[in-house]
Design a protein around this motif. Structure first.
Motif, short mmCIF file in Angstrom:
data_model
loop_
_atom_site.label_atom_id
_atom_site.label_comp_id
_atom_site.label_asym_id
_atom_site.label_seq_id
_atom_site.Cartn_x
_atom_site.Cartn_y
_atom_site.Cartn_z
N THR A 245 34.73 40.99 50.04
CA THR A 245 34.77 42.46 50.01
C THR A 245 34.30 43.06 51.32
OG1 THR A 245 32.58 42.48 48.98
CG2 THR A 245 34.49 42.66 47.51
N ALA A 246 33.70 42.25 52.16
CA ALA A 246 33.20 42.76 53.45
C ALA A 246 34.32 43.21 54.36
CB ALA A 246 32.36 41.69 54.13
N TYR A 247 35.55 42.79 54.09
CA TYR A 247 36.68 43.22 54.94
C TYR A 247 37.21 44.59 54.50
CZ TYR A 247 36.91 38.38 56.54
OH TYR A 247 36.62 37.16 57.08
N MET A 248 36.68 45.11 53.39
CA MET A 248 37.33 46.25 52.79
C MET A 248 36.78 47.63 53.17
SD MET A 248 37.93 44.45 49.14
CE MET A 248 38.93 45.73 48.56
N PRO A 249 35.53 47.75 53.61
CA PRO A 249 35.04 49.10 53.93
C PRO A 249 35.91 49.79 54.95
CG PRO A 249 33.22 47.55 53.87
CD PRO A 249 34.46 46.74 53.74
N GLY A 250 36.21 51.05 54.69
CA GLY A 250 37.08 51.82 55.57
C GLY A 250 38.51 51.83 55.09
N PHE A 251 38.83 51.01 54.10
CA PHE A 251 40.20 50.94 53.59
C PHE A 251 40.17 51.12 52.09
CE2 PHE A 251 41.70 49.69 57.64
CZ PHE A 251 40.78 48.80 58.17
N MET A 252 41.34 51.46 51.57
CA MET A 252 41.47 51.55 50.12
C MET A 252 42.00 50.22 49.61
SD MET A 252 43.11 55.35 49.93
CE MET A 252 43.01 55.48 48.17
N ALA A 253 41.80 50.00 48.35
CA ALA A 253 42.33 48.77 47.75
C ALA A 253 42.54 49.00 46.27
CB ALA A 253 41.38 47.60 47.98
N ASP A 254 43.52 48.30 45.75
CA ASP A 254 43.75 48.30 44.32
C ASP A 254 43.74 46.87 43.84
OD1 ASP A 254 46.22 50.99 44.16
OD2 ASP A 254 44.03 50.99 44.09
N LYS A 255 43.30 46.68 42.58
CA LYS A 255 43.52 45.37 42.00
C LYS A 255 44.91 45.36 41.40
CE LYS A 255 41.29 46.16 37.51
NZ LYS A 255 42.28 46.12 36.53
N TYR A 256 45.37 44.16 41.05
CA TYR A 256 46.74 44.08 40.54
C TYR A 256 46.86 44.73 39.17
CZ TYR A 256 45.45 40.23 37.36
OH TYR A 256 44.88 39.47 36.38
N ASP A 257 48.02 45.33 38.92
CA ASP A 257 48.34 45.77 37.57
C ASP A 257 49.70 45.26 37.13
OD1 ASP A 257 49.37 49.22 38.35
OD2 ASP A 257 49.93 47.28 39.18
N VAL A 258 50.30 44.39 37.94
CA VAL A 258 51.51 43.65 37.55
C VAL A 258 51.12 42.18 37.56
CG1 VAL A 258 53.90 43.09 38.13
CG2 VAL A 258 52.99 45.37 38.63
N THR A 259 51.24 41.54 36.44
CA THR A 259 50.75 40.16 36.32
C THR A 259 51.63 39.18 37.09
OG1 THR A 259 52.08 39.76 34.36
CG2 THR A 259 49.85 40.63 34.02
N ALA A 260 51.09 37.99 37.27
CA ALA A 260 51.85 36.94 37.96
C ALA A 260 53.13 36.59 37.18
CB ALA A 260 50.98 35.70 38.15
N GLN A 261 53.02 36.60 35.86
CA GLN A 261 54.20 36.26 35.04
C GLN A 261 55.33 37.26 35.25
OE1 GLN A 261 51.06 36.22 33.89
NE2 GLN A 261 50.86 34.02 33.56
N ALA A 262 54.94 38.53 35.41
CA ALA A 262 55.95 39.57 35.62
C ALA A 262 56.52 39.51 37.03
CB ALA A 262 55.35 40.94 35.34
#
Lengths: 367, 278
Positions: A245-262
């Motif tokens: 998570t240390a690479y993330m400050p200053g940027f936005m991020a989302d976790k996935y909401d489309v599964t690997a199967q889809a």
């Protein structure tokens, strides 16, 4: 009470830290100090773990409360989460998949705990290499030279609103076994005194083999248009690192909401076409080569979850939405621009008229 | 023996043609202007072609002859052009001291033709290029079995070429052009295409290229970037030959040497000519 997000603060002055792609370090906006990622990671590891547990408990409580409340937000509230900023105490209302954002009040970058923990933790991340300034410069040069771009578009285009987003991707690896058959011909001709003779040799060709593919990316966010995410490929996996998570400050991020199967079907389609193309390319030395049969079987070996850097700008112009995406690692920029009908007509006439005049002059001279 | 019989047959036909003495040429030729030994033409065709050929021949003092046979090999041991030359010589065709004339021979067995000219004026009028143009005038008709139309075109075009030669400008390739003797006229339709349509198409193509650069969001159909150079393993590689097919395309007959350079190629026997299939 809202769940508290985590701000990466400068150990020296508690100012907000943000990740700088050029140096690969986290830098403080106030005192300018720079810290290696691993150092900040170690500093916040314990803090994030505790926050994640608290978040899970708080989210369960929130869901129960909102179900009981008579005054709700309607259907949307089921997908919303409330967090509090540790810097200014403001309440942040985010989509349930938001994992990193910035406080709209104090601007501090904020990491939402729990979004990237446990089973949701990405395997890899490719850190941003291009800064916001680089992205704006690239966008400016993208507009230049576009003959049909309306003038008002560039002036109404709020480039400063461009946002760096870590987009969730599924990376699929495996092998594709392809068995293909072709009809091919070779010809040679020669001329006698009275006729031209052409001899055509016909062949039945068969090629069968295995193509191994590594990490075909498919975006795992329903909010990101797949066409744009594929268009900014490829990513350079030599820069891929284990997630932090240390690479993330200053940027936005989302976790996935489309599964690997889809997502896997898209990867399978591309893997199969790639195998067909590469196996077909081994047939050479023929004048014509027509495929007549094919059989492609896929064996998926590995699926990983990664975050990829993308600079995004969404613009509304003349009632239409235009989305631009730039690969935050390679700088490849794509997007659909509006076309001015007046400019098209002007260019069409500007090219056709002189050509007509030249043609008329040539015809006149010949006649 | 066969050759003698065929010659006798031709001679009998001559005798029949003498019955219509009004059509005898002023050249003391032993053959009429139109001789049909193959029964190709009807009586009305003959009645139409004979006076026409006579009229043109007498007007320009250059014989215009048509001979139709079943098989030229019945008359000669050489090719169809040899046959035409032998007939011309044997039957003393042509006008005036130099025996000017042009003869078109059709051999129906293999659909061969020969077009020959003899004499100073005829060789000057019917250049190598001119014979090519003259052949183009009737070959299309013959390919469609339009015999009378074809012969009419032959006589008409011969008259036109004799007129040009009479005026000092025989139909020939312009010096150094290597191509047609005169610039073809451009039809109005072609002018519209060149002046309007072609520039519009070019302009539209350029605008299309500009427009395509405005839309760059495209899906990727393959994923070769994710396949390493050593990651393609070919297990089966079979190339099996099955059969061969042969196609033959006849080459267009070219005129004798000097056609594209202008003038007439005249053999040692004094004839110039061309031959081919129809």
């Amino acid at each position: 009470m809202a769940t508290q997000v985590t701000n990466y603060q400068c150990p020296a002055c508690t100012g907000p830290l943000h990740f700088v792609g050029g140096t690969g370090k986290l830098e403080c906006e106030y005192c300018g100090s720079a810290f290696p990622v691993q150092e900040i990671e170690a500093l916040y590891e314990e803090k994030l773990g505790a926050s994640a547990a608290a978040t899970a408990k708080k989210q369960a409580e929130q869901k129960r409360q909102t179900a009981e409340e008579k005054d709700g937000w309607g259907e949307d509230e089921a997908h919303m989460r409330v967090y509090s900023c540790p810097s200014c105490g403001a309440e942040l209302i985010c989509d349930e998949s938001t994992a990193a954002t910035s406080c709209p009040y104090c601007g501090n970058p904020s990491i939402v705990p729990g979004q990237f923990s446990g089973a949701l933790r990405p395997d890899y991340i490719i850190p941003f290499k291009y800064s916001k300034k680089d992205a704006i410069a690239k966008l400016n040069s993208y507009y230049k030279g576009k003959k049909f771009l309306p003038k008002s578009f560039t002036s109404d285009n709020h480039m400063e609103e461009i946002k760096g987003v870590y987009v969730p991707f599924w990376l699929f690896s495996g092998t594709a076994d392809a068995d293909m058959r072709f009809k091919a011909t070779r010809t040679h001709s020669y001329t006698t005194r009275d006729e031209r003779i052409t001899k055509t040799e016909h062949y039945d060709i068969r090629r069968a083999g295995t193509v191994r593919y590594e990490r075909i990316p498919v975006d795992g966010s329903s909010k990101m248009p797949d066409t744009h995410m594929e268009a900014i490929e490829p990513f350079d996996y030599s820069a891929i690192v284990p997630f932090s998570t240390a690479y993330m400050p200053g940027f936005m991020a989302d976790k996935y909401d489309v599964t690997a199967q889809a997502s896997v079907q898209r990867s399978d389609e591309r893997a199969a076409r790639t195998a067909e193309k590469l196996i077909s390319s081994t047939v050479s030395g023929y004048v014509t080569c027509v495929p007549v049969a094919k059989d492609v079987r896929l064996n998926r070996s590995d699926t990983k979850y990664a975050l990829m850097p993308v600079w995004m700008l969404s613009t509304k112009w003349n009632g239409k939405n235009f989305l631009f995406a730039m690969n935050g690692q390679t700088g490849k920029l794509i997007g659909d621009l509006p076309i001015s009908a007046a400019k098209v007509l002007a260019w069409f006439a500007g090219i056709a008229a002189p050509l007509m005049a030249i043609s008329a002059a040539v015809i006149f001279l010949i006649s | 023996m066969k050759k003698i019989l065929c010659t006798l047959t031709l001679a009998m036909l001559l005798a029949l043609s003498f019955a219509t003495a009004a059509y005898a040429s002023a050249s003391n030729a032993g053959l009429d202007y139109v001789t049909d030994a193959a029964g190709l033409l009807t009586a009305s065709d003959m009645a139409q072609l004979q006076p026409y050929a006579k009229q043109v021949s007498e007007e320009y003092s250059c014989g215009i002859y048509i001979v139709i046979v079943e098989d030229y090999s019945d008359y000669t041991y050489g090719d169809v052009r040899d046959c035409a030359e032998e007939i011309y010589t044997e039957y003393d065709l042509g006008f005036g001291a130099s025996r000017d004339g042009v003869l078109l021979l059709l051999s129906m067995a293999e659909r061969d033709y020969a077009l020959i000219a003899y004499g100073d004026f005829a060789n000057a009028a019917f250049t190598d290029y001119g014979k090519e143009v003259l052949a183009d005038a009737f070959l299309d008709d013959f390919r469609n079995d339009n015999w009378c139309f074809g012969f009419e075109d032959y006589i008409e075009k011969s008259a036109s070429m004799l007129e040009q030669a009479k005026n000092g400008t025989p139909l020939d390739v312009p010096y150094g052009s290597g191509g047609s003797s005169s610039v073809k006229r451009i039809s109005p339709g072609a002018k519209i295409v060149f002046i309007v349509v072609v520039p519009c198409v070019i302009s539209a193509l350029v605008c299309l290229i500009f427009a395509l650069s405005m839309k760059t969001a495209r899906r990727r159909e393959t994923a070769e970037e994710y396949v390493g150079s050593g990651d393609v393993n070919l297990r089966v590689k079979q190339d099996n030959y099955t059969h061969t097919t042969v196609s033959r395309t006849p080459l267009p007959k070219q005129s004798s040497s000097g056609g594209r350079g202008g003038g007439t190629s005249i053999s040692s026997s004094g004839f110039s000519g061309r031959s081919g299939k129809f």
